[in-house]
Design a protein around this motif. Structure first.
Motif, PDB file in Angstrom:
ATOM      1  N   LEU A   1     -43.234 -42.801 -11.722  1.00 52.66           N
ATOM      2  CA  LEU A   1     -43.092 -42.351 -13.098  1.00 52.66           C
ATOM      3  C   LEU A   1     -44.233 -42.921 -13.930  1.00 52.66           C
ATOM      4  CD1 LEU A   1     -39.271 -42.941 -13.643  1.00 52.66           C
ATOM      5  CD2 LEU A   1     -40.426 -40.752 -13.421  1.00 52.66           C
ATOM      6  N   ALA A   2     -44.632 -42.200 -14.932  1.00 58.25           N
ATOM      7  CA  ALA A   2     -45.670 -42.688 -15.840  1.00 58.25           C
ATOM      8  C   ALA A   2     -45.131 -43.897 -16.611  1.00 58.25           C
ATOM      9  CB  ALA A   2     -46.087 -41.583 -16.801  1.00 58.25           C
ATOM     10  N   LYS A   3     -46.013 -44.812 -16.970  1.00 57.09           N
ATOM     11  CA  LYS A   3     -45.613 -46.015 -17.695  1.00 57.09           C
ATOM     12  C   LYS A   3     -46.337 -46.093 -19.029  1.00 57.09           C
ATOM     13  CE  LYS A   3     -43.380 -47.761 -14.081  1.00 57.09           C
ATOM     14  NZ  LYS A   3     -42.914 -46.643 -13.343  1.00 57.09           N
ATOM     15  N   GLY A   4     -45.760 -46.777 -19.987  1.00 56.50           N
ATOM     16  CA  GLY A   4     -46.388 -47.052 -21.275  1.00 56.50           C
ATOM     17  C   GLY A   4     -46.738 -45.806 -22.069  1.00 56.50           C
ATOM     18  N   ALA A   5     -47.988 -45.758 -22.546  1.00 58.73           N
ATOM     19  CA  ALA A   5     -48.439 -44.648 -23.382  1.00 58.73           C
ATOM     20  C   ALA A   5     -48.409 -43.331 -22.622  1.00 58.73           C
ATOM     21  CB  ALA A   5     -49.843 -44.928 -23.906  1.00 58.73           C
ATOM     22  N   ASP A   6     -48.707 -43.375 -21.323  1.00 59.19           N
ATOM     23  CA  ASP A   6     -48.657 -42.161 -20.507  1.00 59.19           C
ATOM     24  C   ASP A   6     -47.240 -41.604 -20.467  1.00 59.19           C
ATOM     25  OD1 ASP A   6     -51.361 -42.362 -19.923  1.00 59.19           O
ATOM     26  OD2 ASP A   6     -51.013 -43.454 -18.056  1.00 59.19           O
ATOM     27  N   ARG A   7     -46.267 -42.478 -20.377  1.00 61.12           N
ATOM     28  CA  ARG A   7     -44.862 -42.059 -20.358  1.00 61.12           C
ATOM     29  C   ARG A   7     -44.487 -41.412 -21.690  1.00 61.12           C
ATOM     30  NH1 ARG A   7     -40.518 -40.280 -17.761  1.00 61.12           N
ATOM     31  NH2 ARG A   7     -38.597 -41.210 -18.436  1.00 61.12           N
ATOM     32  N   PHE A   8     -44.923 -42.017 -22.780  1.00 61.86           N
ATOM     33  CA  PHE A   8     -44.647 -41.467 -24.109  1.00 61.86           C
ATOM     34  C   PHE A   8     -45.216 -40.057 -24.218  1.00 61.86           C
ATOM     35  CE2 PHE A   8     -45.925 -40.658 -28.484  1.00 61.86           C
ATOM     36  CZ  PHE A   8     -44.726 -40.837 -29.146  1.00 61.86           C
ATOM     37  N   GLU A   9     -46.462 -39.894 -23.772  1.00 64.11           N
ATOM     38  CA  GLU A   9     -47.118 -38.585 -23.838  1.00 64.11           C
ATOM     39  C   GLU A   9     -46.403 -37.572 -22.947  1.00 64.11           C
ATOM     40  OE1 GLU A   9     -49.683 -35.828 -25.281  1.00 64.11           O
ATOM     41  OE2 GLU A   9     -49.480 -37.884 -25.956  1.00 64.11           O
TER      42      GLU A   9
ATOM     43  N   LYS B   1     -31.518 -54.717 -14.204  1.00 64.54           N
ATOM     44  CA  LYS B   1     -31.400 -54.427 -12.775  1.00 64.54           C
ATOM     45  C   LYS B   1     -31.009 -52.964 -12.543  1.00 64.54           C
ATOM     46  CE  LYS B   1     -29.106 -56.191  -8.643  1.00 64.54           C
ATOM     47  NZ  LYS B   1     -28.157 -57.169  -8.115  1.00 64.54           N
ATOM     48  N   ALA B   2     -30.081 -52.452 -13.337  1.00 61.66           N
ATOM     49  CA  ALA B   2     -29.649 -51.061 -13.203  1.00 61.66           C
ATOM     50  C   ALA B   2     -30.784 -50.098 -13.551  1.00 61.66           C
ATOM     51  CB  ALA B   2     -28.446 -50.800 -14.100  1.00 61.66           C
ATOM     52  N   ALA B   3     -31.556 -50.425 -14.569  1.00 60.47           N
ATOM     53  CA  ALA B   3     -32.683 -49.565 -14.961  1.00 60.47           C
ATOM     54  C   ALA B   3     -33.736 -49.520 -13.865  1.00 60.47           C
ATOM     55  CB  ALA B   3     -33.290 -50.066 -16.264  1.00 60.47           C
ATOM     56  N   ARG B   4     -34.018 -50.671 -13.246  1.00 54.93           N
ATOM     57  CA  ARG B   4     -34.987 -50.694 -12.140  1.00 54.93           C
ATOM     58  C   ARG B   4     -34.496 -49.854 -10.968  1.00 54.93           C
ATOM     59  NH1 ARG B   4     -36.188 -56.540 -10.421  1.00 54.93           N
ATOM     60  NH2 ARG B   4     -34.199 -56.864 -11.417  1.00 54.93           N
ATOM     61  N   ALA B   5     -33.221 -49.975 -10.638  1.00 58.50           N
ATOM     62  CA  ALA B   5     -32.664 -49.214  -9.521  1.00 58.50           C
ATOM     63  C   ALA B   5     -32.719 -47.712  -9.805  1.00 58.50           C
ATOM     64  CB  ALA B   5     -31.226 -49.656  -9.250  1.00 58.50           C
ATOM     65  N   GLU B   6     -32.378 -47.325 -11.031  1.00 60.53           N
ATOM     66  CA  GLU B   6     -32.421 -45.914 -11.396  1.00 60.53           C
ATOM     67  C   GLU B   6     -33.855 -45.384 -11.340  1.00 60.53           C
ATOM     68  OE1 GLU B   6     -31.138 -42.897 -14.996  1.00 60.53           O
ATOM     69  OE2 GLU B   6     -30.900 -45.040 -15.279  1.00 60.53           O
ATOM     70  N   GLU B   7     -34.806 -46.180 -11.819  1.00 58.58           N
ATOM     71  CA  GLU B   7     -36.206 -45.758 -11.795  1.00 58.58           C
ATOM     72  C   GLU B   7     -36.676 -45.565 -10.356  1.00 58.58           C
ATOM     73  OE1 GLU B   7     -40.287 -47.926 -12.821  1.00 58.58           O
ATOM     74  OE2 GLU B   7     -39.052 -47.552 -14.589  1.00 58.58           O
ATOM     75  N   ARG B   8     -36.324 -46.484  -9.470  1.00 61.92           N
ATOM     76  CA  ARG B   8     -36.704 -46.346  -8.058  1.00 61.92           C
ATOM     77  C   ARG B   8     -36.102 -45.086  -7.446  1.00 61.92           C
ATOM     78  NH1 ARG B   8     -34.852 -51.756  -6.920  1.00 61.92           N
ATOM     79  NH2 ARG B   8     -36.347 -53.122  -7.863  1.00 61.92           N
ATOM     80  N   ALA B   9     -34.855 -44.792  -7.758  1.00 63.26           N
ATOM     81  CA  ALA B   9     -34.199 -43.604  -7.224  1.00 63.26           C
ATOM     82  C   ALA B   9     -34.883 -42.330  -7.719  1.00 63.26           C
ATOM     83  CB  ALA B   9     -32.729 -43.593  -7.604  1.00 63.26           C
ATOM     84  N   ILE B  10     -35.230 -42.292  -8.983  1.00 62.99           N
ATOM     85  CA  ILE B  10     -35.908 -41.117  -9.550  1.00 62.99           C
ATOM     86  C   ILE B  10     -37.285 -40.956  -8.929  1.00 62.99           C
ATOM     87  CG2 ILE B  10     -36.928 -40.152 -11.651  1.00 62.99           C
ATOM     88  CD1 ILE B  10     -34.527 -41.437 -13.160  1.00 62.99           C
ATOM     89  N   GLU B  11     -38.018 -42.067  -8.774  1.00 66.43           N
ATOM     90  CA  GLU B  11     -39.340 -41.992  -8.164  1.00 66.43           C
ATOM     91  C   GLU B  11     -39.250 -41.507  -6.721  1.00 66.43           C
ATOM     92  OE1 GLU B  11     -41.786 -45.349 -10.719  1.00 66.43           O
ATOM     93  OE2 GLU B  11     -40.829 -45.950  -8.852  1.00 66.43           O
ATOM     94  N   ALA B  12     -38.238 -41.952  -5.988  1.00 66.41           N
ATOM     95  CA  ALA B  12     -38.065 -41.510  -4.603  1.00 66.41           C
ATOM     96  C   ALA B  12     -37.741 -40.021  -4.554  1.00 66.41           C
ATOM     97  CB  ALA B  12     -36.950 -42.310  -3.938  1.00 66.41           C
ATOM     98  N   GLU B  13     -36.902 -39.561  -5.455  1.00 66.62           N
ATOM     99  CA  GLU B  13     -36.535 -38.146  -5.511  1.00 66.62           C
ATOM    100  C   GLU B  13     -37.734 -37.284  -5.915  1.00 66.62           C
ATOM    101  OE1 GLU B  13     -33.787 -35.576  -8.468  1.00 66.62           O
ATOM    102  OE2 GLU B  13     -32.782 -37.271  -7.499  1.00 66.62           O
ATOM    103  N   LYS B  14     -38.499 -37.784  -6.885  1.00 67.46           N
ATOM    104  CA  LYS B  14     -39.650 -37.056  -7.407  1.00 67.46           C
ATOM    105  C   LYS B  14     -40.809 -37.058  -6.411  1.00 67.46           C
ATOM    106  CE  LYS B  14     -42.829 -37.269 -11.323  1.00 67.46           C
ATOM    107  NZ  LYS B  14     -43.303 -38.112 -12.400  1.00 67.46           N
ATOM    108  N   GLY B  15     -40.938 -38.132  -5.650  1.00 61.23           N
ATOM    109  CA  GLY B  15     -42.016 -38.249  -4.674  1.00 61.23           C
ATOM    110  C   GLY B  15     -43.269 -38.909  -5.226  1.00 61.23           C
TER     111      GLY B  15
END
Length: 61
Positions: free
Chosen positions: A37-45, A20-34
């Motif tokens: 976030l990349a997922k899976g292999a794209d995120r790794f790259e 739950k905390a990871a999801r909330a943090e991801e949402r906050a970062i995505e909102a700040e970034k606009g």
């Protein structure tokens, strides 16, 4: 760790809280970034390139 893999109920509660905390943090970062976030292999790259500008494949050569 998957929630269902936790051996005890206390472990399952901890895994749920972490998830739950990871999801909330991801949402906050995505909102700040606009953007999302990349997922899976794209995120790794993306993370690999951000460290030194080279892709993971280029680093292995």
């Amino acid at each position: 760790m998957a929630i269902e893999n936790a051996p005890t109920e206390k472990g399952k509660e901890g895994a749920r809280g972490l998830h739950k905390a990871a999801r909330a943090e991801e949402r906050a970062i995505e909102a700040e970034k606009g953007s999302d976030l990349a997922k899976g292999a794209d995120r790794f790259e993306e993370r690999s390139r951000s460290s030194d500008g080279k892709s993971a494949g280029e680093k292995q050569r």
